[in-house]
Write a protein that holds these residues in place. Structure first.
Motif, PDB file in Angstrom:
ATOM      1  N   ARG A   1       0.834  -1.205   0.000  1.00 33.18           N
ATOM      2  CA  ARG A   1       0.000   0.000   0.000  1.00 33.18           C
ATOM      3  C   ARG A   1       0.869   1.255   0.000  1.00 33.18           C
ATOM      4  O   ARG A   1       0.501   2.271  -0.606  1.00 33.18           O
ATOM      5  N   ARG A   2       1.992   1.213   0.697  1.00 32.56           N
ATOM      6  CA  ARG A   2       2.896   2.372   0.688  1.00 32.56           C
ATOM      7  C   ARG A   2       3.474   2.626  -0.704  1.00 32.56           C
ATOM      8  O   ARG A   2       3.789   3.761  -1.069  1.00 32.56           O
ATOM      9  N   LEU A   3       3.592   1.551  -1.497  1.00 29.45           N
ATOM     10  CA  LEU A   3       4.193   1.687  -2.828  1.00 29.45           C
ATOM     11  C   LEU A   3       3.164   1.929  -3.924  1.00 29.45           C
ATOM     12  O   LEU A   3       3.542   2.104  -5.086  1.00 29.45           O
ATOM     13  N   LEU A   4       1.896   1.927  -3.580  1.00 30.79           N
ATOM     14  CA  LEU A   4       0.862   2.147  -4.591  1.00 30.79           C
ATOM     15  C   LEU A   4       0.805   3.603  -5.048  1.00 30.79           C
ATOM     16  O   LEU A   4       0.335   3.908  -6.145  1.00 30.79           O
ATOM     17  N   THR A   5       1.255   4.522  -4.198  1.00 32.39           N
ATOM     18  CA  THR A   5       1.205   5.944  -4.551  1.00 32.39           C
ATOM     19  C   THR A   5       2.138   6.217  -5.726  1.00 32.39           C
ATOM     20  O   THR A   5       3.337   5.948  -5.641  1.00 32.39           O
ATOM     21  N   PRO A   6       1.637   6.728  -6.854  1.00 33.34           N
ATOM     22  CA  PRO A   6       2.513   7.001  -7.999  1.00 33.34           C
ATOM     23  C   PRO A   6       3.415   8.218  -7.727  1.00 33.34           C
ATOM     24  O   PRO A   6       3.154   9.018  -6.829  1.00 33.34           O
ATOM     25  N   TYR A   7       4.446   8.357  -8.528  1.00 33.19           N
ATOM     26  CA  TYR A   7       5.380   9.480  -8.358  1.00 33.19           C
ATOM     27  C   TYR A   7       4.699  10.819  -8.593  1.00 33.19           C
ATOM     28  O   TYR A   7       5.062  11.829  -7.979  1.00 33.19           O
ATOM     29  N   ASP A   8       3.725  10.844  -9.460  1.00 34.70           N
ATOM     30  CA  ASP A   8       3.028  12.106  -9.721  1.00 34.70           C
ATOM     31  C   ASP A   8       2.261  12.598  -8.501  1.00 34.70           C
ATOM     32  O   ASP A   8       1.993  13.800  -8.380  1.00 34.70           O
ATOM     33  N   ALA A   9       1.900  11.663  -7.579  1.00 32.44           N
ATOM     34  CA  ALA A   9       1.115  12.048  -6.403  1.00 32.44           C
ATOM     35  C   ALA A   9       1.971  12.318  -5.184  1.00 32.44           C
ATOM     36  O   ALA A   9       1.439  12.682  -4.128  1.00 32.44           O
ATOM     37  N   LEU A  10       3.294  12.143  -5.287  1.00 33.77           N
ATOM     38  CA  LEU A  10       4.145  12.395  -4.137  1.00 33.77           C
ATOM     39  C   LEU A  10       4.193  13.881  -3.824  1.00 33.77           C
ATOM     40  O   LEU A  10       4.163  14.726  -4.724  1.00 33.77           O
TER      41      LEU A  10
END
Length: 810
Positions: A161-170
């Protein structure tokens, strides 16, 4: 739980979840706070220490932007900075990306990495209870096809779940993170490529990640990380196997542009990778470096010592139109011509209009390290917003495997959007370096290059350029004579700029406030520039005499006048009147002066060159002739090319040593000696300049050379009348001397050449100055006798002075 600094936290909850109960604290902010404080998100709130609570309190207050701190708070903050440096630096700057690296490495350890030890030892267990698997349990689970135990599955789920966030949403809040987003956009990196890159970058930017990796591999000296480690961290379940392999291929942006470097083990075929140093430097705000790319260098806009941009000659109208058309299209150009004709300047000025810098690359040196380095150069250019100027373009199709090399380079360059200039020194039939037809076609058709011919300015253009550059720094009285004098040098635009700047620098040494360039400054700088082309193969002949002080026989003088007339009007006859169309060769002004030493051969060569507006350079045969096969021809090629381009006259002194007759081939030495003569014959046919040969032994010159030499003049030893004139010319009229030096006696008694008479006069003048007297006949006679004896000649002696013949009656 003592949580007076964080009131409102629910007890017996994971601290990450508990923080979200506070006002204004999102899940992302809670993760960032815990990451900066180095607190495990799964730690229970009841287990937090006073130090950890204090850290969280300070971090939350700092994020809220509270600026009404009292003196104690400021002091505490300073103490925190000094005693807790992990709250700052690269670990905080790149925390959104390093958090993903931590999650990937933890997932790798939980899913794949077996530890050959018992789980009962809590001091050897760096992960939460139940997440460490032994070697036996890993093997059994794989053989039975069983899933992980529930506790491990839950832990992996939280990591996923921590890795589901895409780079565009960081959440991007630091300058370093913004630089990475810029890099990601420039190279078009997807999330998988970013994950693989950050797995390598983490060890370059944060020391603790380097030692974490080394601890995992039980190797404290390792700096390269295997392909298996990277792919298993990014994709432990082999869901995206094909994508991972593709992202690590040589054609992917990571390797294509040199963002990561690949190396192979000496003992195996395991591929290992490391992040390029220039990427880490860029993320830390440092300039893009070229240390690992031999033959590549940045070009800055030329400025003076005071920081002022140097004025450069304007780009011609036709060239400007071609550049405009090219920049509206594919922005690729083929520049043909010597570099001194402003090739780099055209590229630099055109890129400056688009706020781009210039990266020069010497392809011959770069390609020694492999074709892949061309892609690495393009990567640096993209990152620095620069155009690339490839010199030595002819090497793209050189060697035995030129076709394969050219094909590989075209594949690398074809899809690029970077502005590219390809420079080749060739462009005319006399140039020794030219593009092959195959390379020329590939550049024009495959890459869509537009041709930019960089031609040498003609005499009218050179006059205009010299006048524009010299007018601000010279007086009006000296300007036009200087322009007329130096325009004879066939300089390109860059060389004119260089000569003017050298002259200005010399003038500044005399007067820094108001420097005024003199004609001597400009002529001296022009000679420097012209000499630099010859690469030590020739040196300038400084001729101080004049025709008035030169004593010649009428036949010799007539030949010299014909030479000057030919040099002045040959272009009119051959080009304008059309005579050149019927002649296959023979445009050069070639002459051979033969005669004893000291008869004025070198002096007359310099006077002819001066009348033609040329500088005379004597060829250094010791530097030209080499014992190695082929090296003499190579040096002669450099010499002839440089002399023709520079517009200078060449003097081959003692030419019989180089232009000697060919011999019958009885050994390999004879064959290679004849090859040198044949090469000289070929270059004489193609040469379009002034060549003067001097020799004491004309019979030893090869007959093929004699047929190609246009003017032949003999310089015999002077007769008595000529020797008398030479004695009188050599002694200045205003020099201290007695009334009657009786030089007729000297001319009759001593058969000396002009050079020997000059030596005798100087020797006598030195004796007179030493004794503090005027120059007398006795001193001249004694010096002439000394010169005569040094020649090995017998001096005629008279018992009585009255027995000498009367020079007047004789």
């Amino acid at each position: 739980m003592a949580n007076s600094g964080l009131s409102g936290l629910p007890p017996k909850r994971p601290v990450e979840t508990a923080l979200t109960y506070l006002p204004g604290v999102s899940r992302a902010r809670a993760k960032a706070l815990l990451d900066r404080a180095r607190i495990d998100p799964d730690t229970r709130t009841d287990d937090l220490s006073e130090l950890q609570i204090d850290l969280l309190r300070r971090l939350m207050r700092s994020d809220d932007g509270a600026d009404n701190r009292d003196g104690d708070d400021a002091t505490d903050e300073g103490q925190t900075t000094a005693t807790q440096p992990w709250l700052h630096g690269a670990a905080v700057t790149f925390s959104p990306y390093l958090d993903r690296v931590r999650a990937m490495v933890q997932r790798y350890l939980v899913v794949l990495r077996p530890w050959d030890r018992s789980t009962e030892d809590p001091t050897q267990n760096p992960l939460p209870a139940g997440t460490v698997q032994t070697l036996d349990s890993t093997c059994l689970r794989c053989l039975r096809g069983e899933a992980m135990d529930p506790e491990r599955v839950a832990y992996v789920g939280r990591l996923e779940r921590r890795l589901l966030t895409p780079y565009d949403a960081l959440e991007i809040t630091t300058e370093g993170a913004r630089r990475f987003e810029e890099l990601r956009a420039i190279f078009g990196l997807d999330d998988l490529a970013c994950d693989l890159l950050w797995l390598l970058l983490a060890a370059e930017l944060v020391p603790e990640f380097l030692w974490l990796y080394r601890a995992l591999w039980r190797d404290t000296g390792r700096m390269l990380w295997s392909e298996d480690f990277l792919s298993h961290c990014a994709d432990p379940f082999a869901v995206r196997g094909a994508e991972v392999l593709s992202t690590l291929q040589a054609t992917s942006p990571l390797q294509r542009y040199g963002l990561i470097h690949r190396a192979s083990d000496d003992t195996s075929t395991v591929r290992r990778f490391r992040a390029a140093r220039f990427v880490a430097s860029f993320l830390l705000g440092q300039p893009v470096t070229l240390d690992d790319l031999p033959g590549a260098l940045w070009h800055e806009v030329p400025t003076t010592a005071d920081g002022e941009v140097l004025k450069e000659a304007p780009v011609s109208g036709a060239l400007r139109k071609t550049l405009q058309r090219g920049f509206r299209g594919r922005r690729r150009f083929l520049v043909e011509g010597p570099a001194r004709n402003g090739c780099l300047r055209v590229a630099r000025e055109s890129l400056h209009l688009f706020s781009e810098s210039l990266l020069e690359v010497r392809l011959g040196e770069l390609l020694k390290g492999g074709v892949a380095r061309v892609g690495h150069v393009l990567g640096r250019a993209r990152l620095a917003r620069a155009g690339v100027f490839f010199t030595e373009a002819e090497t793209m199709d050189a060697g035995e495997h030129g076709a394969e090399l050219l094909g590989s380079l075209i594949r690398i360059l074809k899809g690029e959007t970077t502005t590219m200039f390809f420079h080749c020194r060739g462009g005319s039939m006399t140039d020794s370096v030219r593009l092959t037809p195959r390379l020329h076609l590939a550049l024009m058709r495959e890459l869509g290059c537009l041709e930019l011919p960089a031609t040498t300015p003609d005499i009218e253009e050179r006059v205009t350029l010299w006048r524009e550059r010299l007018e601000p720094v010279m007086t009006a009285e000296e300007l036009e004579p200087t322009v007329t004098s130096v325009s004879v040098f066939k300089f390109g635009i860059d060389e004119i700029d260089l000569a003017v700047n050298l002259a200005t620098a010399r003038a500044r040494q005399r007067s820094a406030r108001a420097p005024k360039v003199s004609i001597g400054d400009v002529e001296h700088s022009c000679r420097q520039v012209a000499s630099s082309r010859l690469a030590g193969l020739a040196s300038r002949v400084n001729v101080r005499g004049t025709w008035d002080t030169t004593v010649l026989q009428p036949d010799t003088e007539e030949v010299l006048r014909e030479m000057v007339a030919f040099g002045r009007f040959a272009s009119t006859v051959l080009d304008d009147q059309g005579y050149g169309r019927t002649m296959g060769y023979g445009r050069a002004l070639t002459a051979m002066f033969s005669g004893p030493s000291g008869t004025g051969k070198t002096l007359c060569a310099g006077l002819v060159a001066r009348d033609l507006g040329l500088e005379l350079f004597r060829v250094d045969l010791a530097s030209v002739v080499s014992k190695y096969i082929g090296e003499t021809e190579e040096r002669l090629s450099t010499l002839f090319d440089a002399a023709q381009d520079a517009g200078i006259a060449l003097l081959f002194d003692e030419a019989d040593s180089l232009f000697s007759k060919r011999t019958d081939v009885s050994s390999s030495v004879d064959r290679y000696a004849n090859l040198e003569v044949n090469y000289l014959l070929q270059r004489l046919e193609d040469y379009d300049g002034v060549i003067i040969l001097t020799t004491n032994y004309p019979d030893s010159i090869d007959t093929a050379f004699l047929r190609r030499i246009r003017f032949k003049s003999t310089f015999p030893a002077p007769e008595a009348d000529e020797r008398e004139r030479l004695w009188r010319v050599m002694i200045p009229k205003d020099a201290p001397q007695e009334v009657d030096l009786k030089v007729r006696y000297l001319a009759e008694d001593y058969e000396l050449t002009g050079g020997q008479i000059q030596n005798a006069v100087l020797r006598a003048a030195v004796w007179a100055a030493r004794d503090g007297v005027v120059l007398r006949h006795e001193q001249l006679g004694l010096s002439a006798e000394r010169e005569y004896k040094e020649m090995g000649r017998v001096v005629r002696e008279y018992p009585d002075e009255d027995q000498k013949p009367d020079p007047v009656s004789s």
